[in-house]
Design an enzyme around this catalytic site. Structure first.
Site, short mmCIF file in Angstrom:
data_model
loop_
_atom_site.label_atom_id
_atom_site.label_comp_id
_atom_site.label_asym_id
_atom_site.label_seq_id
_atom_site.Cartn_x
_atom_site.Cartn_y
_atom_site.Cartn_z
N SER A 102 0.81 -1.21 0.00
CA SER A 102 0.00 0.00 0.00
C SER A 102 0.85 1.27 0.00
O SER A 102 1.58 1.53 -0.94
CB SER A 102 -0.96 -0.04 1.19
OG SER A 102 -1.92 0.98 1.11
N ASP A 241 -2.56 6.47 -3.37
CA ASP A 241 -1.40 5.82 -2.78
C ASP A 241 -0.92 4.72 -3.72
O ASP A 241 -1.46 4.54 -4.82
CB ASP A 241 -1.70 5.31 -1.38
CG ASP A 241 -2.70 4.16 -1.36
OD1 ASP A 241 -3.42 3.99 -2.36
OD2 ASP A 241 -2.76 3.43 -0.35
N ASP A 243 -1.16 1.54 -4.04
CA ASP A 243 -2.03 0.49 -4.58
C ASP A 243 -3.42 1.00 -4.94
O ASP A 243 -4.29 0.21 -5.31
CB ASP A 243 -2.12 -0.69 -3.62
CG ASP A 243 -2.94 -0.40 -2.37
OD1 ASP A 243 -2.95 0.76 -1.93
OD2 ASP A 243 -3.55 -1.34 -1.82
N ASP A 245 -6.00 2.30 -3.27
CA ASP A 245 -7.22 2.20 -2.47
C ASP A 245 -7.44 3.44 -1.61
O ASP A 245 -8.45 3.55 -0.91
CB ASP A 245 -7.25 0.93 -1.63
CG ASP A 245 -6.15 0.85 -0.58
OD1 ASP A 245 -5.29 1.75 -0.54
OD2 ASP A 245 -6.16 -0.12 0.21
#
Length: 445
Positions: A102, A241, A243, A245
């Site tokens: 992440s 960010d 990834d 999400d």
């Protein structure tokens, strides 16, 4: 009470090369997951990743483990976490796996799973996978081994899904948008979504090289985005960010707009359009200003523990459709099954286009309380600093001084050995002093 040994609040995460993020562990994790998930009858698993260089190694290890258990892997290549959740549903796969840490630096990585319906795996399934890992690896018969293949145009499928969440009657043709993809998984997705909806797009953080993900760009560091928005005289900026999400926005004056403000805009617009069902879920970290602003609109508000899985649990418990963390995880169950930065950002853009209002003006109905967060690193296994009497005493003093117009929250990070000290109140200087006073007490333990 969960008995999970490896799985944290957001899957398994750590520094690459150190346990548990090693090739041998991840291979066995793939095998164990395959053994558990194969019991449900499916033989295919979606695997996506962000842009970290270690993703190649971990992807291969997962593939080998799954194949040994008799499951086939369908690779997406670099793809946002919510895209993997979406593709897991549309391909009717037994599960989706995301290789990502992440918002963490490139030298970290992690593994998280989605169930067949695109939500996080239940604790019971994660515990079953961990139990399977205690056994010796065994291989299915050669004729039953899994295969590996790539999904054709996974990016294009997800781009069309994102666009479908934006109202057909609206356009972004009047907006100049700077988009920051954190050199992460949205780099080939978000700019195309916005351009195809008509926006004038300036893209930054879209040159991943394997080691620059989240490095001074993206939702966790919006300074580059703020500077570019001002330099380009753009209408706004949007940051994701690594990834995809999380989403954080910046208005035309360079002011940061966080997950609390984004949820406020979306909830208020849903109320205006007669589409809001129930209330909104925040977390223990959500700003008091959000709670007060929603109350003025007559929108119920509830707090969950920090972590998007807990926000989702609270939403499901109450039957509500919108939830968010101030860090930028925004879950819109009328649109998708998990936090999706692009989809959430599009709903804010729809509110701007429909009402012909700037992002700055859409935020004006919510007054943010100053909120200071200090992270204090501690040595894991050395005892719980939060149980120390000196820390409790200082926290109690601060709470008494703030009274009903402020809050103190101390909690452990679910992914790192950190104590997060948050103090919130009306006076920023006072709140800052209080936060550092408590942080010093934690450090002294």
């Amino acid at each position: 009470m969960s008995n999970r040994k490896y799985f944290g609040t957001d899957g398994i995460r750590g520094r690459v090369g150190d346990a548990p993020i090693t090739p041998d562990f991840v291979l066995k994790l793939g095998w164990a997951a395959g053994k558990v998930l194969a019991r449900h009858g499916s033989r295919k698993i979606i695997i996506g990743k962000d842009t970290r260089i270690s993703g190649y190694m971990l992807e291969s290890a997962l593939e080998a483990g799954l194949a040994a258990a008799g499951l086939s892997a369908l690779f997406t290549g670099p793809m946002p976490t919510p895209a993997v959740a979406y593709l897991t549903r549309t391909f009717r796969a037994e599960a989706g796996i995301v290789i990502s840490a992440s918002h963490n630096p490139f030298y970290d990585n992690g593994i998280k799973f989605f169930s067949i319906d695109g939500t996080k795996l239940p604790d019971a399934v994660e515990e079953a996978i961990e139990a399977e890992m205690e056994k010796e690896i065994s291989c299915v018969y050669s004729a039953e081994l899994g295969k590996a293949s790539r999904i054709v145009d996974a990016a294009g499928r997800y781009i069309e899904f994102c666009k479908a969440t934006f109202p057909n009657e609206l356009s972004l043709s009047e907006l100049k948008i700077v988009v920051d993809c954190a050199n992460g998984a949205t780099y080939h997705i978000a700019p195309n979504v916005l351009r195809e909806l008509g926006a004038n797009v300036i893209a930054i953080g879209c040159e991943p090289n394997g080691v620059n993900i989240n490095a001074e760009v993206g939702a966790t560091d919006v300074r580059a985005l703020q500077a570019r928005v001002l330099a380009e005289k753009a209408d706004l900026g949007i940051a994701f960010d690594g990834d995809g999400d999380r989403v954080i926005m910046v208005d035309h004056e360079g002011n940061k707009v966080d997950g609390d403000q984004i949820m406020y805009i979306i909830a208020r617009e849903g109320l205006r359009q007669g589409q809001l069902r129930g209330g909104a879920v925040g977390t223990l970290m959500s700003n008091m200003g959000l709670e007060l602003a929603l109350k003025q609109l007559g929108i119920p508000f509830a707090r969950a523990k920090v972590g998007d899985r807990y926000v989702l649990e609270k939403m499901q418990e109450k039957g509500w459709r919108i939830g968010a963390e101030n860090s930028g995880h925004v879950i819109l169950l009328d649109k998708t099954t998990t936090g999706d930065g692009i989809v959430a950002g599009l709903q804010v853009l729809a509110a701007m286009a429909r009402n012909h209002m700037s992002l700055h003006d859409l935020c004006s109905g919510m007054k943010m309380f100053p909120q200071i967060l200090v992270n204090v690193r501690y040595t894991a296994g050395s005892g719980d600093p939060l149980e120390h009497e000196s820390v409790k005493a200082v926290s109690a003093e601060v709470e008494a001084a703030l009274g009903s117009r402020g809050r103190v929250l101390l909690r452990k990070s679910g992914t790192e050995p950190l104590i997060r000290v948050m103090v919130e109140g009306e006076d920023e200087a006072q709140v800052t002093e209080f936060a550092h006073r408590i942080a010093d007490a934690v450090k002294a333990v």
